[in-house]
Design a protein around this motif. Structure first.
Motif, short mmCIF file in Angstrom:
data_model
loop_
_atom_site.label_atom_id
_atom_site.label_comp_id
_atom_site.label_asym_id
_atom_site.label_seq_id
_atom_site.Cartn_x
_atom_site.Cartn_y
_atom_site.Cartn_z
N ASN A 176 0.81 -1.21 0.00
CA ASN A 176 0.00 0.00 0.00
C ASN A 176 0.85 1.26 0.00
OD1 ASN A 176 -2.74 0.46 -0.21
ND2 ASN A 176 -2.97 1.01 1.93
N HIS A 177 2.07 1.16 0.53
CA HIS A 177 2.96 2.32 0.62
C HIS A 177 4.32 1.93 0.06
CE1 HIS A 177 0.02 4.35 3.23
NE2 HIS A 177 -0.15 3.16 3.80
N GLN A 178 4.58 2.37 -1.16
CA GLN A 178 5.82 2.00 -1.84
C GLN A 178 7.06 2.53 -1.11
OE1 GLN A 178 6.04 -0.03 -4.56
NE2 GLN A 178 3.85 -0.33 -4.28
N GLY A 179 6.88 3.58 -0.30
CA GLY A 179 8.02 4.15 0.40
C GLY A 179 8.32 3.47 1.72
N LEU A 180 7.55 2.43 2.08
CA LEU A 180 7.79 1.74 3.34
C LEU A 180 8.90 0.70 3.16
CD1 LEU A 180 6.81 1.43 6.27
CD2 LEU A 180 5.21 -0.33 5.46
N PHE A 181 9.94 0.78 3.96
CA PHE A 181 11.12 -0.07 3.83
C PHE A 181 11.67 -0.03 2.39
CE2 PHE A 181 8.52 -2.31 7.11
CZ PHE A 181 9.29 -1.91 8.20
N PRO A 182 11.94 1.16 1.87
CA PRO A 182 12.42 1.26 0.48
C PRO A 182 13.84 0.74 0.35
CG PRO A 182 12.58 3.39 1.54
CD PRO A 182 11.92 2.47 2.54
#
Length: 323
Positions: free
Chosen positions: A60-66
């Protein structure tokens, strides 16, 4: 005898016994079993709970643990560029309708009264900056953007193709045609009548290891068209850690025979059963607490209304976008 009777009446403990002489304890035992099942199933499946919870948020959030730094660019920083002229959803829809009308002059085309115009995804483009590939995602509504370096997949780079001049092989007899010719018999045996036509669907592949000039190779043979892919086998899966976790989240189905994939599917089934069980046992434990029955009932009612509303909204969204 009188003293024993008086004692029982004083304490209020029932001495009614079962035919075997044991007191009736079925309900407390059932509740205890529900609590223990709720607890121990949660403890055993805790790694999967964390996996699906965290990776669901990662989807849902591409920036999570990038895997690389994500740089945000606000709409104000882009106000002087070409995005300043970017059409909004309604304006763009009107432009598309005008173009369709010009392409089909004999047909009357107009926006529906409730057209529900919306973009389904951000605009994504790839660019080269300083010798590295970068991905730019533009929000077509807010007109803001994000840019991040596309990570280099070291495992993928190290994959060595073998037998590069061989792309297809023909087998005689052809196993795919054998399966295709069996379709009429399968339909007849199932009591559905006969059929004379069938067309390919899906991609059944055979994977195995072979030796090519003494080097171990992974061979993938596609039954549908005879395509073969031969690559040096190093034991690596060709994915970065983030991709691996996301793939585990979406992994489903079973393979013919038995494999690690089928074992994983058993844990998916266990998670499905446990999630339903947690809901049921949670309801049972809630109902035992009389002090929170009213508040809990209100919460459940609100939950049901919200769930139904979201179901109808998502059904409408899917009907419009086919997403």
């Amino acid at each position: 005898m009188t003293e024993k009777t008086d004692s029982a009446e004083t304490t209020g403990v029932s001495t009614e016994a079962t035919p075997k002489g044991r007191p009736m304890r079925l309900k407390p035992r059932a509740l205890k079993f529900a609590r223990r099942a709720h607890l121990y199933a949660g403890l055993f499946l805790l790694p999967w709970v964390f996996l699906y919870g965290i990776t669901g948020a990662m989807y849902n959030h591409q920036g999570l643990f990038p895997v690389s730094e994500v740089r945000s660019v606000s709409a104000d920083q882009l106000s002087e560029g070409s995005l300043n002229q970017f059409p909004g959803p309604d304006e763009l829809a009107e432009q598309v309708v005008v173009a369709l009308q010009a392409a089909a002059p004999g047909t009357r085309i107009a926006l529906a009264e409730s057209h529900g115009t919306a973009f389904n995804n951000p605009l994504a483009l790839e660019t080269q900056i300083g010798g590295a590939k970068h991905v730019v995602r533009i929000d077509p509504v807010e007109l803001s953007a994000e840019i991040f370096e596309r990570p280099v997949n070291e495992e993928q780079q190290e994959q060595v193709r073998m037998l590069g001049s061989v792309h297809h092989v023909r087998l005689t007899p052809n196993p795919y045609e054998m399966a295709r010719s069996a379709v009429p018999g399968i339909a007849s045996a199932a009591g559905l009548g006969t059929t004379t036509t069938s067309r390919p669907q899906g991609w059944c592949k055979l994977n195995f290891l072979a030796e090519v000039d003494g080097d171990l190779a992974r061979v993938t043979y596609v039954l549908r068209d005879g395509h073969v892919d031969v690559a040096k086998f190093t034991g690596e899966d060709g994915m970065m850690l983030r991709q691996t976790f996301l793939r585990l989240h979406s992994f489903h189905g079973r393979s013919p025979g038995w494999s690690a994939r089928n074992t994983w599917s058993l844990f998916i089934d266990a998670m499905a059963i446990a999630m339903v069980m947690w809901g049921v046992t949670g309801l049972v434990m809630w109902w035992q607490l009389k002090s929170v029955r009213v508040v809990g009932g209100i919460v459940l009612a609100v939950s049901a209304v919200v769930a139904i509303a979201m179901f109808l909204n998502m059904e409408h969204f899917h009907a419009m976008t086919r997403m």
